[in-house]
Design an enzyme around this catalytic site. Sequence first.
Site, PDB file in Angstrom:
ATOM      1  N   ASP A 173       0.832  -1.208   0.000  1.00 27.74           N
ATOM      2  CA  ASP A 173       0.000   0.000   0.000  1.00 27.74           C
ATOM      3  C   ASP A 173       0.871   1.265   0.000  1.00 27.74           C
ATOM      4  OD1 ASP A 173      -2.362   1.366   0.016  1.00 27.74           O
ATOM      5  OD2 ASP A 173      -2.814   1.019   2.137  1.00 27.74           O
ATOM      6  N   ARG A 197       0.032   7.596  -2.647  1.00 25.55           N
ATOM      7  CA  ARG A 197       0.478   8.633  -1.717  1.00 25.55           C
ATOM      8  C   ARG A 197       1.946   9.015  -1.964  1.00 25.55           C
ATOM      9  NH1 ARG A 197      -0.425   6.980   4.180  1.00 25.55           N
ATOM     10  NH2 ARG A 197      -1.927   5.630   3.114  1.00 25.55           N
ATOM     11  N   LEU A 216      -7.206  -5.362   6.921  1.00 28.51           N
ATOM     12  CA  LEU A 216      -6.929  -6.466   6.001  1.00 28.51           C
ATOM     13  C   LEU A 216      -7.471  -6.234   4.594  1.00 28.51           C
ATOM     14  CD1 LEU A 216      -7.340  -9.683   8.180  1.00 28.51           C
ATOM     15  CD2 LEU A 216      -5.242  -8.578   7.385  1.00 28.51           C
ATOM     16  N   HIS A 251       2.758   3.529  -8.883  1.00 29.74           N
ATOM     17  CA  HIS A 251       2.559   2.104  -9.190  1.00 29.74           C
ATOM     18  C   HIS A 251       3.789   1.528  -9.892  1.00 29.74           C
ATOM     19  CE1 HIS A 251      -1.435   2.490  -7.791  1.00 29.74           C
ATOM     20  NE2 HIS A 251      -1.919   3.127  -8.840  1.00 29.74           N
ATOM     21  N   SER A 268      -6.902  -5.676  -6.260  1.00 28.36           N
ATOM     22  CA  SER A 268      -8.074  -6.255  -5.593  1.00 28.36           C
ATOM     23  C   SER A 268      -9.305  -6.099  -6.476  1.00 28.36           C
ATOM     24  CB  SER A 268      -8.312  -5.553  -4.252  1.00 28.36           C
ATOM     25  OG  SER A 268      -8.984  -4.321  -4.461  1.00 28.36           O
ATOM     26  N   GLU A 298       1.286 -13.964  11.900  1.00 26.88           N
ATOM     27  CA  GLU A 298       1.841 -12.788  12.581  1.00 26.88           C
ATOM     28  C   GLU A 298       1.708 -11.582  11.649  1.00 26.88           C
ATOM     29  OE1 GLU A 298       3.218 -12.550  15.624  1.00 26.88           O
ATOM     30  OE2 GLU A 298       3.086 -14.675  16.120  1.00 26.88           O
ATOM     31  N   LEU A 315      11.428 -20.491  -4.917  1.00 28.74           N
ATOM     32  CA  LEU A 315      10.376 -19.602  -4.404  1.00 28.74           C
ATOM     33  C   LEU A 315       9.122 -19.629  -5.283  1.00 28.74           C
ATOM     34  CD1 LEU A 315       9.591 -17.091  -2.505  1.00 28.74           C
ATOM     35  CD2 LEU A 315      10.412 -15.678  -4.391  1.00 28.74           C
TER      36      LEU A 315
HETATM   37  C1  V07 Z   1       1.289  -3.966  -9.761  1.00 24.31           C
HETATM   38  C2  V07 Z   1       3.100  -2.724  -8.537  1.00 24.31           C
HETATM   39  C3  V07 Z   1       3.266  -3.146  -7.101  1.00 24.31           C
HETATM   40  C4  V07 Z   1       2.536  -2.256  -6.146  1.00 24.31           C
HETATM   41  C5  V07 Z   1       1.063  -2.489  -6.102  1.00 24.31           C
HETATM   42  C6  V07 Z   1       0.197  -2.016  -7.245  1.00 24.31           C
HETATM   43  C7  V07 Z   1       0.847  -1.807  -8.573  1.00 24.31           C
HETATM   44  C8  V07 Z   1       3.679  -6.497 -10.285  1.00 24.31           C
HETATM   45  C9  V07 Z   1       2.581  -7.037 -10.930  1.00 24.31           C
HETATM   46  C10 V07 Z   1       2.490  -8.347 -11.548  1.00 24.31           C
HETATM   47  C11 V07 Z   1       1.296  -9.067 -11.503  1.00 24.31           C
HETATM   48  C12 V07 Z   1       1.210 -10.341 -12.070  1.00 24.31           C
HETATM   49  C13 V07 Z   1       2.327 -10.887 -12.656  1.00 24.31           C
HETATM   50  C14 V07 Z   1       3.516 -10.206 -12.705  1.00 24.31           C
HETATM   51  C15 V07 Z   1       3.596  -8.938 -12.156  1.00 24.31           C
HETATM   52  C16 V07 Z   1       1.570  -6.095 -10.790  1.00 24.31           C
HETATM   53  C17 V07 Z   1      -0.481  -5.083 -10.941  1.00 24.31           C
HETATM   54  C18 V07 Z   1      -0.020  -4.009 -10.218  1.00 24.31           C
HETATM   55  C19 V07 Z   1      -1.885  -5.113 -11.426  1.00 24.31           C
HETATM   56  F1  V07 Z   1       2.252 -12.131 -13.188  1.00 24.31           F
HETATM   57  N1  V07 Z   1       3.375  -5.306  -9.795  1.00 24.31           N
HETATM   58  N2  V07 Z   1       2.086  -5.041 -10.087  1.00 24.31           N
HETATM   59  N3  V07 Z   1       0.294  -6.126 -11.226  1.00 24.31           N
HETATM   60  N4  V07 Z   1       1.748  -2.882  -9.014  1.00 24.31           N
END
Ligand code: V07
Length: 259
Positions: free
Chosen positions: A38, A42, A213, A55, A83, A225, A149
């Site tokens: 999160d 901001r 959450l 982002h 989400s 935790e 991982l």
């Molecule tokens: C997103 C970057 C991290 C901060 C939170 C919101 C923005 C990586 C992915 C991703 C998702 C699936 C995948 C590979 C990479 C991603 C979204 C947003 C929608 F198979 N970062 N990230 N997907 N943010």
Amino acid sequence: MLNKINPWKSNKKPSNLHDRIEQIKAESIPAHVAIIMDGNGRWAKKRSLPRIAGHHEGMKVVRKITRLASELGVKTLTVYAFSTENWKRPKTEVDFLMKLPEEFLGTFLPELIEENVRVEMMGDKEGLPAHTLRAVQKAMHDTRNNTGLILNFALNYGSRAEILEAVKRFSEDCNKGIVSSMDLTEDLFSSYLMTASLQEPDLLIRTSGEIRLSNFMLWQLAYTEFWFTDVLWPDFNEDHFLEALEEFQGRQRRFGGVK
Ligand code: V07
């Protein structure tokens, strides 16, 4: 007296990253770490940048923490990327977010393959744009035999919807006579969730000072935790992740005697 000079026996934390990693590895590593990332909007606002810049910066942090988690021997890293509520955001922002998986994988997939990382996804695949789903499914396919991982993306994920879906599928199996409601246990119910093949998170990290959450893994976090920090996700780094793990290990130690 040896304790004073032996970092393994003293309570003193080593200050450099490499020594901290070695010390953490010597104790119990949380097998599954889940993160609510999160504070990206901001972070951008503070810099008078558009939200999408936050982002994008946040995406780079996912790479950094994936590398570290893999090096530490964490078995599963679940990150909340999008989400089911996030569709309410402006269309331009949603469109940008839906391109991030392709950008992330376009540059990072070869390294994930090289490092034996397996990409997984939990969430409603149906609701995703075709280009997004294609990129994620290719990554899942290309890494399906990897044994290191598990990098599990919560993408178009909501926990209540996941639980309802599990209840529906369980009822269908009851109607078909495959199972009986008399046999329903916590373990059997868990097997209907999207996390069926994963262990439950040992540690939940949420950045950016929010203490809630937000519909994330409600069932799976029952014994987890929690570790909260005011740091915004784009500012989150290796030091913060190690801090969370060190505190987790401290809590384990304290309860170790009676468990
Ligand atoms: C997103 C970057 C991290 C901060 C939170 C919101 C923005 C990586 C992915 C991703 C998702 C699936 C995948 C590979 C990479 C991603 C979204 C947003 C929608 F198979 N970062 N990230 N997907 N943010």
